[in-house]
Design a protein around this motif. Structure first.
Motif, PDB file in Angstrom:
ATOM      1  N   GLN A  46      -2.729  -5.899  11.193  1.00  0.00           N
ATOM      2  CA  GLN A  46      -3.072  -4.602  11.784  1.00  0.00           C
ATOM      3  C   GLN A  46      -4.579  -4.369  11.750  1.00  0.00           C
ATOM      4  O   GLN A  46      -5.170  -3.873  12.715  1.00  0.00           O
ATOM      5  CB  GLN A  46      -2.354  -3.469  11.046  1.00  0.00           C
ATOM      6  CG  GLN A  46      -0.836  -3.499  11.170  1.00  0.00           C
ATOM      7  CD  GLN A  46      -0.170  -4.223  10.022  1.00  0.00           C
ATOM      8  OE1 GLN A  46      -0.581  -5.329   9.647  1.00  0.00           O
ATOM      9  NE2 GLN A  46       0.854  -3.608   9.450  1.00  0.00           N
ATOM     10  N   THR A  47      -5.201  -4.737  10.631  1.00  0.00           N
ATOM     11  CA  THR A  47      -6.647  -4.581  10.515  1.00  0.00           C
ATOM     12  C   THR A  47      -7.364  -5.445  11.543  1.00  0.00           C
ATOM     13  O   THR A  47      -8.313  -4.999  12.204  1.00  0.00           O
ATOM     14  CB  THR A  47      -7.112  -4.973   9.104  1.00  0.00           C
ATOM     15  OG1 THR A  47      -6.470  -4.130   8.143  1.00  0.00           O
ATOM     16  CG2 THR A  47      -8.618  -4.844   8.961  1.00  0.00           C
TER      17      THR A  47
ATOM     18  N   ARG B  18       0.813  -1.222   0.000  1.00  0.00           N
ATOM     19  CA  ARG B  18       0.000   0.000   0.000  1.00  0.00           C
ATOM     20  C   ARG B  18       0.846   1.270   0.000  1.00  0.00           C
ATOM     21  O   ARG B  18       0.549   2.221  -0.739  1.00  0.00           O
ATOM     22  CB  ARG B  18      -0.941   0.001   1.200  1.00  0.00           C
ATOM     23  CG  ARG B  18      -1.811   1.266   1.291  1.00  0.00           C
ATOM     24  CD  ARG B  18      -2.718   1.240   2.501  1.00  0.00           C
ATOM     25  NE  ARG B  18      -1.964   1.142   3.736  1.00  0.00           N
ATOM     26  CZ  ARG B  18      -1.406   2.183   4.364  1.00  0.00           C
ATOM     27  NH1 ARG B  18      -1.493   3.394   3.849  1.00  0.00           N
ATOM     28  NH2 ARG B  18      -0.750   2.017   5.504  1.00  0.00           N
TER      29      ARG B  18
ATOM     30  N   ASP C 286      -0.806  -7.646   3.258  1.00  0.00           N
ATOM     31  CA  ASP C 286      -1.708  -6.508   3.027  1.00  0.00           C
ATOM     32  C   ASP C 286      -2.279  -5.948   4.322  1.00  0.00           C
ATOM     33  O   ASP C 286      -3.461  -5.612   4.396  1.00  0.00           O
ATOM     34  CB  ASP C 286      -2.846  -6.910   2.074  1.00  0.00           C
ATOM     35  CG  ASP C 286      -2.457  -6.765   0.612  1.00  0.00           C
ATOM     36  OD1 ASP C 286      -1.392  -6.194   0.336  1.00  0.00           O
ATOM     37  OD2 ASP C 286      -3.218  -7.232  -0.251  1.00  0.00           O
ATOM     38  N   GLU C 287      -1.438  -5.875   5.341  1.00  0.00           N
ATOM     39  CA  GLU C 287      -1.809  -5.273   6.620  1.00  0.00           C
ATOM     40  C   GLU C 287      -2.967  -5.986   7.306  1.00  0.00           C
ATOM     41  O   GLU C 287      -3.688  -5.404   8.129  1.00  0.00           O
ATOM     42  CB  GLU C 287      -2.149  -3.789   6.436  1.00  0.00           C
ATOM     43  CG  GLU C 287      -1.020  -2.978   5.810  1.00  0.00           C
ATOM     44  CD  GLU C 287      -1.439  -1.575   5.447  1.00  0.00           C
ATOM     45  OE1 GLU C 287      -1.161  -0.659   6.238  1.00  0.00           O
ATOM     46  OE2 GLU C 287      -2.055  -1.417   4.374  1.00  0.00           O
TER      47      GLU C 287
ATOM     48  N   SER D  21     -10.226   0.008   2.202  1.00  0.00           N
ATOM     49  CA  SER D  21     -10.479   0.128   3.637  1.00  0.00           C
ATOM     50  C   SER D  21      -9.193   0.380   4.412  1.00  0.00           C
ATOM     51  O   SER D  21      -9.242   0.753   5.586  1.00  0.00           O
ATOM     52  CB  SER D  21     -11.175  -1.132   4.163  1.00  0.00           C
ATOM     53  OG  SER D  21     -10.560  -2.316   3.693  1.00  0.00           O
ATOM     54  N   ASN D  22      -8.026   0.195   3.779  1.00  0.00           N
ATOM     55  CA  ASN D  22      -6.747   0.458   4.441  1.00  0.00           C
ATOM     56  C   ASN D  22      -6.204   1.853   4.148  1.00  0.00           C
ATOM     57  O   ASN D  22      -5.202   2.258   4.732  1.00  0.00           O
ATOM     58  CB  ASN D  22      -5.689  -0.565   3.989  1.00  0.00           C
ATOM     59  CG  ASN D  22      -5.938  -1.952   4.549  1.00  0.00           C
ATOM     60  OD1 ASN D  22      -6.795  -2.132   5.404  1.00  0.00           O
ATOM     61  ND2 ASN D  22      -5.210  -2.929   4.058  1.00  0.00           N
TER      62      ASN D  22
END
Length: 302
Positions: free
Chosen positions: A203-204, A130, A199-200, A150-151
């Motif tokens: 964290q999400t 990202r 893709d994180e 959404s990120n």
């Protein structure tokens, strides 16, 4: 009521998968949208296409005959979409950046269709994380991106989500949680948890876990969706992931089931991004219109 391609697509998916819930997951829409479309189709035809059972649905004799017609209609439409648009004057090159999850589970089919619609347009794909995508859009290295919107919170970028993929709990085929009428984060917190990191995703996940008094019992962090799939199918742990990356079988051929959690879990939004105040080129406009046409009808129905 006129028959629509949407009804045919939902009917075929349900017939092939044998469950309304699995058809909804495959189509990345709500189960109620599938149910409504099939009811509309049955009302239009004046006959029942499925028999509902405790384990799913099965085709009636009429349904089996109609399925052959549905295959023929959809194949004809797909073939028509593959015919190069020789009259198209859209030419040039469009640089599109995409994140790992989007490129692996969403984008290739749509790139193929765009290539068929606009044979004179060259689409250059770039897989990036990202941060690199955002920087490349702002500096003009890439025209557009398809990523997990959404990120993204960068105020310099314009976003246009096209799908919202529900996140559910993944468990093995014989997991005890499948017998529960409802499952919450409290129950999941006691299970060994496999945490996806690409893709994180980690964290999400922690953002919505942190809104509860519970924490996941993480036994493995991995960037591989297939590793998560295998661990869950083998009974080594559970995971919470989106319907977009769900497949019912692991590489070993073991079954994976999904459970909708009673607690709220945010959906994973996928869509387009470009630099704000950038004048859209004809190619950018064409790509945006393609995704709007492709997803507007299912989204409105859901």
């Amino acid at each position: 009521m006129a028959l629509t391609l949407r009804q045919l697509k939902y009917f075929v998916a349900t017939a092939e998968l044998g469950q309304l819930s699995q058809a909804a997951i495959h189509l990345t829409i709500s189960q109620s949208a599938v149910t409504s479309a099939i009811k509309e189709l049955e009302d239009s035809l004046g006959t029942q296409l499925f028999v509902r059972t405790a384990s799913g649905v099965t085709l009636t004799d009429t349904g089996r005959r109609f399925l052959n017609h549905a295959y023929t209609i959809l194949a004809s439409v797909d073939e028509a979409m593959r015919i190069p648009n020789l009259e198209s004057t859209l030419t040039g090159t469009l640089a599109i950046a995409a994140s790992y999850t989007v490129l692996g589970y969403f984008l290739p089919h749509h790139i193929q269709r765009l290539n068929a619609l606009y044979p004179r347009l060259t689409i250059q794909l770039h897989e990036l994380n990202r941060d690199a995508i955002e920087e490349g859009l702002i500096t003009g290295q890439y025209d557009m991106a398809v990523l997990l919107t959404s990120n993204v919170s960068n105020p310099e970028l314009a976003l246009e989500p096209v799908i919202h993929s529900v996140r559910r709990l993944w468990v093995g085929a014989h997991h005890p949680l499948l017998k529960r009428e409802s499952v919450t984060f409290a129950e999941v917190a006691h299970e060994p948890f496999v945490m996806l990191t690409v893709d994180e995703a980690a964290q999400t996940a922690m953002r919505y876990w942190n809104e509860t008094p519970w924490r996941p019992n993480v036994i493995l962090r991995t960037s591989s969706v297939e590793a998560v799939r295998s661990m869950v199918a083998n009974g080594s742990g559970v995971a919470i992931l989106s319907d977009m990356v769900y497949r019912p079988w692991s590489l070993e051929g073991r079954r994976i089931e999904t459970i909708t959690l009673l607690d709220a879990v945010p959906a994973m939004s996928v869509g387009l991004a470009w630099r704000k105040n950038k004048e859209p080129s004809p190619a950018m406009h064409a790509v945006r219109e393609y995704f709007r046409r492709t997803f507007m009808e299912p989204r409105a129905s859901s």
